[in-house]
Scaffold this motif. Structure first.
Motif, PDB file in Angstrom:
ATOM      1  N   TRP A   1     -11.956  -7.468  -4.875  1.00 47.77           N
ATOM      2  CA  TRP A   1     -11.994  -6.142  -4.258  1.00 47.77           C
ATOM      3  C   TRP A   1     -12.025  -6.277  -2.741  1.00 47.77           C
ATOM      4  CZ3 TRP A   1     -12.467  -1.252  -6.668  1.00 47.77           C
ATOM      5  CH2 TRP A   1     -12.621  -1.279  -8.060  1.00 47.77           C
ATOM      6  N   ARG A   2     -11.492  -5.277  -2.079  1.00 51.12           N
ATOM      7  CA  ARG A   2     -11.603  -5.179  -0.624  1.00 51.12           C
ATOM      8  C   ARG A   2     -12.207  -3.827  -0.273  1.00 51.12           C
ATOM      9  NH1 ARG A   2      -5.214  -4.093   1.180  1.00 51.12           N
ATOM     10  NH2 ARG A   2      -4.908  -2.382  -0.331  1.00 51.12           N
ATOM     11  N   LEU A   3     -12.972  -3.820   0.802  1.00 48.29           N
ATOM     12  CA  LEU A   3     -13.542  -2.584   1.354  1.00 48.29           C
ATOM     13  C   LEU A   3     -12.843  -2.292   2.666  1.00 48.29           C
ATOM     14  CD1 LEU A   3     -15.679  -0.310   1.752  1.00 48.29           C
ATOM     15  CD2 LEU A   3     -17.160  -2.064   2.791  1.00 48.29           C
ATOM     16  N   ILE A   4     -12.266  -1.095   2.758  1.00 50.77           N
ATOM     17  CA  ILE A   4     -11.590  -0.668   3.982  1.00 50.77           C
ATOM     18  C   ILE A   4     -12.352   0.497   4.586  1.00 50.77           C
ATOM     19  CG2 ILE A   4      -9.475   0.301   4.961  1.00 50.77           C
ATOM     20  CD1 ILE A   4      -7.896  -1.201   2.835  1.00 50.77           C
TER      21      ILE A   4
ATOM     22  N   GLU B   1      -3.192   5.860  -0.909  1.00 51.44           N
ATOM     23  CA  GLU B   1      -3.747   5.679  -2.244  1.00 51.44           C
ATOM     24  C   GLU B   1      -2.695   5.146  -3.214  1.00 51.44           C
ATOM     25  OE1 GLU B   1      -7.344   8.918  -2.195  1.00 51.44           O
ATOM     26  OE2 GLU B   1      -5.555   9.386  -3.366  1.00 51.44           O
ATOM     27  N   GLU B   2      -1.483   5.671  -3.122  1.00 51.00           N
ATOM     28  CA  GLU B   2      -0.420   5.182  -3.998  1.00 51.00           C
ATOM     29  C   GLU B   2      -0.025   3.749  -3.636  1.00 51.00           C
ATOM     30  OE1 GLU B   2       2.854   7.592  -4.983  1.00 51.00           O
ATOM     31  OE2 GLU B   2       1.680   9.431  -5.184  1.00 51.00           O
ATOM     32  N   ILE B   3      -0.074   3.434  -2.363  1.00 56.14           N
ATOM     33  CA  ILE B   3       0.231   2.062  -1.952  1.00 56.14           C
ATOM     34  C   ILE B   3      -0.868   1.116  -2.454  1.00 56.14           C
ATOM     35  CG2 ILE B   3       0.631   0.549   0.019  1.00 56.14           C
ATOM     36  CD1 ILE B   3       2.817   2.740  -0.625  1.00 56.14           C
ATOM     37  N   ALA B   4      -2.109   1.556  -2.409  1.00 57.96           N
ATOM     38  CA  ALA B   4      -3.210   0.742  -2.929  1.00 57.96           C
ATOM     39  C   ALA B   4      -3.060   0.507  -4.430  1.00 57.96           C
ATOM     40  CB  ALA B   4      -4.553   1.406  -2.631  1.00 57.96           C
TER      41      ALA B   4
ATOM     42  N   THR C   1     -14.922  -7.465  -0.222  1.00 60.87           N
ATOM     43  CA  THR C   1     -14.802  -8.135   1.068  1.00 60.87           C
ATOM     44  C   THR C   1     -14.285  -7.142   2.102  1.00 60.87           C
ATOM     45  OG1 THR C   1     -14.294 -10.246  -0.013  1.00 60.87           O
ATOM     46  CG2 THR C   1     -13.684 -10.031   2.312  1.00 60.87           C
ATOM     47  N   ASP C   2     -14.892  -7.099   3.277  1.00 62.07           N
ATOM     48  CA  ASP C   2     -14.401  -6.213   4.343  1.00 62.07           C
ATOM     49  C   ASP C   2     -12.961  -6.588   4.684  1.00 62.07           C
ATOM     50  OD1 ASP C   2     -16.611  -4.517   4.893  1.00 62.07           O
ATOM     51  OD2 ASP C   2     -17.627  -6.176   5.874  1.00 62.07           O
ATOM     52  N   SER C   3     -12.121  -5.580   4.818  1.00 64.32           N
ATOM     53  CA  SER C   3     -10.702  -5.834   5.007  1.00 64.32           C
ATOM     54  C   SER C   3     -10.056  -4.672   5.739  1.00 64.32           C
ATOM     55  CB  SER C   3     -10.032  -6.057   3.640  1.00 64.32           C
ATOM     56  OG  SER C   3      -8.680  -6.454   3.787  1.00 64.32           O
ATOM     57  N   THR C   4      -8.749  -4.772   5.926  1.00 59.45           N
ATOM     58  CA  THR C   4      -7.946  -3.711   6.535  1.00 59.45           C
ATOM     59  C   THR C   4      -6.630  -3.617   5.764  1.00 59.45           C
ATOM     60  OG1 THR C   4      -6.959  -5.268   8.113  1.00 59.45           O
ATOM     61  CG2 THR C   4      -8.910  -4.039   8.844  1.00 59.45           C
ATOM     62  N   TRP C   5      -5.879  -2.563   6.012  1.00 59.41           N
ATOM     63  CA  TRP C   5      -4.550  -2.454   5.422  1.00 59.41           C
ATOM     64  C   TRP C   5      -3.622  -3.502   6.018  1.00 59.41           C
ATOM     65  CZ3 TRP C   5      -4.613   0.431   1.304  1.00 59.41           C
ATOM     66  CH2 TRP C   5      -5.415   1.572   1.249  1.00 59.41           C
ATOM     67  N   ARG C   6      -2.737  -4.049   5.216  1.00 55.41           N
ATOM     68  CA  ARG C   6      -1.708  -4.953   5.721  1.00 55.41           C
ATOM     69  C   ARG C   6      -0.605  -4.148   6.397  1.00 55.41           C
ATOM     70  NH1 ARG C   6      -1.611  -7.075   0.055  1.00 55.41           N
ATOM     71  NH2 ARG C   6       0.406  -6.008   0.008  1.00 55.41           N
ATOM     72  N   ASP C   7       0.145  -4.794   7.277  1.00 56.92           N
ATOM     73  CA  ASP C   7       1.222  -4.096   7.992  1.00 56.92           C
ATOM     74  C   ASP C   7       2.260  -3.526   7.032  1.00 56.92           C
ATOM     75  OD1 ASP C   7       0.037  -4.629  10.404  1.00 56.92           O
ATOM     76  OD2 ASP C   7       1.326  -6.339  10.896  1.00 56.92           O
ATOM     77  N   ASP C   8       2.587  -4.275   5.958  1.00 55.50           N
ATOM     78  CA  ASP C   8       3.595  -3.782   5.020  1.00 55.50           C
ATOM     79  C   ASP C   8       3.083  -2.572   4.242  1.00 55.50           C
ATOM     80  OD1 ASP C   8       1.849  -5.788   3.671  1.00 55.50           O
ATOM     81  OD2 ASP C   8       3.078  -5.317   1.921  1.00 55.50           O
ATOM     82  N   GLU C   9       1.777  -2.516   3.983  1.00 54.70           N
ATOM     83  CA  GLU C   9       1.203  -1.360   3.308  1.00 54.70           C
ATOM     84  C   GLU C   9       1.263  -0.123   4.203  1.00 54.70           C
ATOM     85  OE1 GLU C   9      -2.250  -2.788   0.320  1.00 54.70           O
ATOM     86  OE2 GLU C   9      -2.606  -3.296   2.416  1.00 54.70           O
ATOM     87  N   LEU C  10       0.938  -0.290   5.469  1.00 58.93           N
ATOM     88  CA  LEU C  10       0.982   0.837   6.392  1.00 58.93           C
ATOM     89  C   LEU C  10       2.411   1.348   6.563  1.00 58.93           C
ATOM     90  CD1 LEU C  10      -1.533  -0.400   9.111  1.00 58.93           C
ATOM     91  CD2 LEU C  10      -1.865   1.503   7.518  1.00 58.93           C
ATOM     92  N   ALA C  11       3.379   0.425   6.627  1.00 56.49           N
ATOM     93  CA  ALA C  11       4.774   0.837   6.757  1.00 56.49           C
ATOM     94  C   ALA C  11       5.230   1.606   5.518  1.00 56.49           C
ATOM     95  CB  ALA C  11       5.668  -0.386   6.974  1.00 56.49           C
TER      96      ALA C  11
END
Length: 278
Positions: free
Chosen positions: A9-12, A26-29, A241-251
């Protein structure tokens, strides 16, 4: 069934984004959960403030002039229920995304599981919150916070007030590509003028104040502390784990927001434009 914390799991702790982008993420996740075996919990806010319509909600229930005048965005959720005004300051939102085969198949059991960290967050904040103990009749069906209160998924405070308890959080689920997505709105503060103003109806602000309470009203803690409590409870629940969105997910989310969640076709008529349209 393997416990959730045995999975990855990741926490954003997400930054403020438009309503269309937040719904697209949400759909990308969901795609990431299936394709990369990575589940997501996150806490987020809306910029600008946004009215999210329930999936089947009639667009005619919206006061479009009020929203335009006040700079309030409008999007449409994948989940049912009434519309929710997500104030940039007064609303704290969260999402949980996990493969469907890892969680209970029964909807009520899944709500109970996914609301565990939400209730834990309220406990950490000193809010006496719980699932509603009794149903309360609808005041205005198009508004999530003013429609009937359902013990299955609506959280109220103070729990000790029983039938007089006020709604503090609405939660909803949907399934996307064999993934369960739950999102919810948590009331940090009250903005009754906007909550009733976004709807094309003549409701007194007092109607909203009588039905809804907030973290600030219940405990007085500041918003940053409340966000930390929600994020911390989500992260601990999933051992994330603390995380962030990946660039491809944001795109991908930006493309989906433009094609679906930010388009008039979707917001007003639940129609999705094909890639390249619009």
């Amino acid at each position: 069934m393997t416990t959730l914390a045995d999975r990855e799991w990741r926490l954003i702790r997400d930054e403020p984004r438009t309503g269309a982008t937040q719904m697209a993420l949400e759909e990308i996740a969901a795609r990431t959960a299936l394709e990369d075996d990575l589940r997501t919990v996150r806490v987020y806010s809306w910029e600008p403030s946004t009215l999210s319509l329930g999936y089947r909600q009639d667009a005619d229930t919206v006061d479009w002039d009020f929203c335009e005048r006040e700079g309030i965005d409008v999007t449409r959720r994948q989940t049912g229920g009434g519309g929710i005004y997500h104030d940039r300051y007064a609303d704290i939102s969260y999402t949980i995304v996990a493969p469907a085969d890892e969680v209970p198949g029964d909807l009520m059991d899944c709500y109970e599981l996914f609301c565990e960290p939400v209730l834990e967050a309220f406990d950490r904040m000193g809010v006496d919150a719980a699932f509603a103990s009794v149903e309360q009749a609808s005041i205005y069906q198009p508004s999530c916070y003013l429609r009937d209160i359902n013990p299955a998924h609506d959280i109220v405070a103070s729990a000790a007030a029983g039938a007089d308890a006020q709604k503090i959080s609405g939660n909803a689920q949907y399934r996307q590509r064999d993934v369960v997505i739950q999102h919810g709105s948590i009331s940090y503060d009250l903005e009754p003028r906007a909550h009733v103003g976004v709807f094309d109806t003549d409701l007194a602000e007092s109607t909203f104040i009588d039905r809804v309470t907030s973290i600030r009203d219940e405990t007085g803690i500041d918003r940053d502390a409340a966000v930390d409590a929600v994020a911390g409870a989500l992260g601990d629940w999933a051992d994330a784990t603390d995380s962030t969105w990946r660039d491809d997910e944001l795109a991908a989310a930006r493309e989906l927001a433009a094609r679906k969640f930010g388009s008039d076709a979707w917001v007003r008529n639940r129609e999705v434009l094909d890639p390249g349209e619009g």
